[in-house]
Every structure is written in C-alpha cells, then in structure tokens.
Design an enzyme around this catalytic site. Structure first.
Site, PDB file in Angstrom:
ATOM      1  N   HIS A 194      97.232   2.000 -29.966  1.00 34.95           N
ATOM      2  CA  HIS A 194      96.351   1.754 -28.823  1.00 34.95           C
ATOM      3  C   HIS A 194      95.239   2.801 -28.796  1.00 34.95           C
ATOM      4  O   HIS A 194      95.406   3.910 -29.328  1.00 34.95           O
ATOM      5  CB  HIS A 194      97.146   1.820 -27.516  1.00 34.95           C
ATOM      6  CG  HIS A 194      97.955   0.592 -27.245  1.00 34.95           C
ATOM      7  ND1 HIS A 194      98.540   0.331 -26.033  1.00 34.95           N
ATOM      8  CD2 HIS A 194      98.277  -0.456 -28.045  1.00 34.95           C
ATOM      9  CE1 HIS A 194      99.186  -0.832 -26.092  1.00 34.95           C
ATOM     10  NE2 HIS A 194      99.047  -1.316 -27.302  1.00 34.95           N
ATOM     11  N   GLU A 216      94.249   4.726 -26.483  1.00 29.36           N
ATOM     12  CA  GLU A 216      94.643   5.998 -25.879  1.00 29.36           C
ATOM     13  C   GLU A 216      95.449   6.858 -26.857  1.00 29.36           C
ATOM     14  O   GLU A 216      95.254   8.069 -26.950  1.00 29.36           O
ATOM     15  CB  GLU A 216      95.517   5.773 -24.632  1.00 29.36           C
ATOM     16  CG  GLU A 216      94.861   4.975 -23.523  1.00 29.36           C
ATOM     17  CD  GLU A 216      95.198   3.490 -23.613  1.00 29.36           C
ATOM     18  OE1 GLU A 216      95.124   2.925 -24.722  1.00 29.36           O
ATOM     19  OE2 GLU A 216      95.525   2.895 -22.567  1.00 29.36           O
ATOM     20  N   CYS A 268      99.067   1.211 -20.575  1.00 23.58           N
ATOM     21  CA  CYS A 268     100.406   0.614 -20.556  1.00 23.58           C
ATOM     22  C   CYS A 268     101.455   1.722 -20.438  1.00 23.58           C
ATOM     23  O   CYS A 268     101.133   2.910 -20.407  1.00 23.58           O
ATOM     24  CB  CYS A 268     100.633  -0.209 -21.822  1.00 23.58           C
ATOM     25  SG  CYS A 268     100.901   0.803 -23.306  1.00 23.58           S
ATOM     26  N   CYS A 290     101.375   4.334 -23.302  1.00 11.99           N
ATOM     27  CA  CYS A 290     100.257   5.275 -23.204  1.00 11.99           C
ATOM     28  C   CYS A 290     100.416   6.205 -22.007  1.00 11.99           C
ATOM     29  O   CYS A 290     100.043   7.376 -22.063  1.00 11.99           O
ATOM     30  CB  CYS A 290      98.943   4.515 -23.172  1.00 11.99           C
ATOM     31  SG  CYS A 290      98.629   3.646 -24.720  1.00 11.99           S
TER      32      CYS A 290
END
Lengths: 146, 146
Positions: B56, B58, B86, B89
């Site tokens: 992701h 992040e 999410c 993260c």
C-alpha cells in the site's frame, strides 16, 4: 496414524526462524507459510536490521509467499507464527485471504485478537501451539536487554 | 499570512502519487511523508505490480521515510494519504509513532477508523483534506474496471 506434518511440526520451523532473529538481536519472532504441507516462505523479524517498523516476520513471509506463488492471495495457505500477530500483521493477513493462522504465544498488549473482526472471516485461527517455547524466547530476549 | 505549505499543498502531492497509481492500473491511492515542511518520501499503491497485498502507498512511504531518516521511528513526521488508511496501515503507522496523519477521503468499508484505538495515541489525525478529488479518482477507477 502418525501425522508427520502437524501444526507443531510447522511451528517448530517458525521457532527456528525466531531463534535466528534472536541471534541477530531482533525481537525473536518467526514465521513460515505452508501450502500443501510444504513450506513456501520463511521469515523472521528484521525491524532493527532493516530499520523498518513494517519488517515483521509475518509481513516478510506474506510477501515472500506471494512471490513464490506468483499471486498476491494466499487462499490455500497457512501461516505459522510464534507470537500472536499485531494489528498491522492482522490487516495484512486479512488482505491476503489466508486460509489458516496458527500462532504460538498470546500477545496481550500488542496482539490483534483484543480487537474484534480484524482477521478475515474465512481465516481459521488456532492458538497456543508451542506457546511456552515461543513466549520463553521473547521473555529471555527482553530480560537480556535490561 | 499565506502559508505555502499547508495540508492541502501536501495532499495535492499525495494526489499526484495516486494519479501515477491510476495510470499503472493500480487502485489509485497515494501518500507522502513530510518532515520540517519537506517531503522525505513518496509512495503509491503497487499491490498489482509487486504482486503483494502489503504494498500500500502508506507502507511503501513509511519504509522509504525511515530509510531517508536512518531511523525507524517517524516521531516528527506527518503522513498525507488520499484515502483513510486500512487496518494494516494503521498498525504500521502506530508502530512508527508518527506525529500526524492527514487523509483525504473516508473509506467506510476498509478504513481503520471504524475500530477504536488502532492509531497511536500521540498521532494527531486530520481527515477530509481534498476528500472529493481523492474519492473521485478511486470511484472513476472502479467504474472503469466494471
């Protein structure tokens, strides 16, 4: 019937990874990913060596398993990890849609099981496999640190 | 006083990353990490290209920021991300002890704010910055997919 590849067998492999982390002066947590009774990925905590909070045993193992499979989902896999996964790792396991999670020791403070529903609803969760050995390794590590 | 480097400025940079993800046919989420009004890391979602659910925006940004700083904690940093993080993260941001999180659009289904206390208690959270543009990019992406 004797089952050669049971949960304890694979957790022992995860413990070997945790031992490697210990020897590298990392918080001693280890993991393996298993598909069809074969270990397809191994990992141990490397947050210090990699200078990266995301480098948990589970994260590295999930990445390695997907690389091995050539697909990002681990639907027919099991992850064995010596310590209950944290929130980050629970989230990653959720995204991976892994079939089964087996952990060793509980992590009351940082473990994801204190929250409801962080894991995927299709992930079967088994806890407490070689829990004492897994916990003892972590305990010894932090005692030595003090 | 005109402030050249406000939250909208850095979110626009994160949106540029999201746009790059969009062009790569990745779910369009982008992030930047800022320290002392300087961008020290950029990232966009690469789960398809890297074949890795953990890739992701992040996560990649946290790893890159720690690499830049030479230390794994991001205590004096802010992360700007176009979509609410999410669970994975959020857990990573928690471990990083980041000072500030600024997100664009809410993610009602997958966002971590639906759970209590997943973020670090010292992390200031600001939401809704360029939310419409962030959400529109994701919406367009999924409409095109159908």
């Amino acid at each position: 019937m004797i089952k050669p590849f049971d949960d304890a067998y694979f957790m022992r492999q995860a413990l070997k990874e945790a031992q490697i982390a210990y020897e590298k002066d990392e918080v001693p947590v280890g993991a393996v990913v298993v598909a069809n009774d074969q270990i397809i990925a191994r990992g141990h905590n490397l947050t210090e060596q990699l200078n990266d909070v995301t480098a948990h045993a589970e994260m590295l193992s999930i990445t390695a398993a997907a690389e091995h499979l050539g697909g990002k989902y681990l639907k027919d896999c099991a992850l064995y990890v010596t310590l209950e996964p944290c929130v980050m790792c629970a989230g990653a396991l959720n995204w991976s849609q892994i079939s089964k999670l087996v952990y060793g020791a509980r992590d009351e403070k940082r473990g994801a099981l204190q929250y409801e529903n962080l894991f995927h609803r299709k992930t079967a969760i088994v806890g407490g496999v070689l829990a004492e050995e897994s916990a003892a390794l972590v305990k010894t590590f932090f005692q030595r640190k003090r």
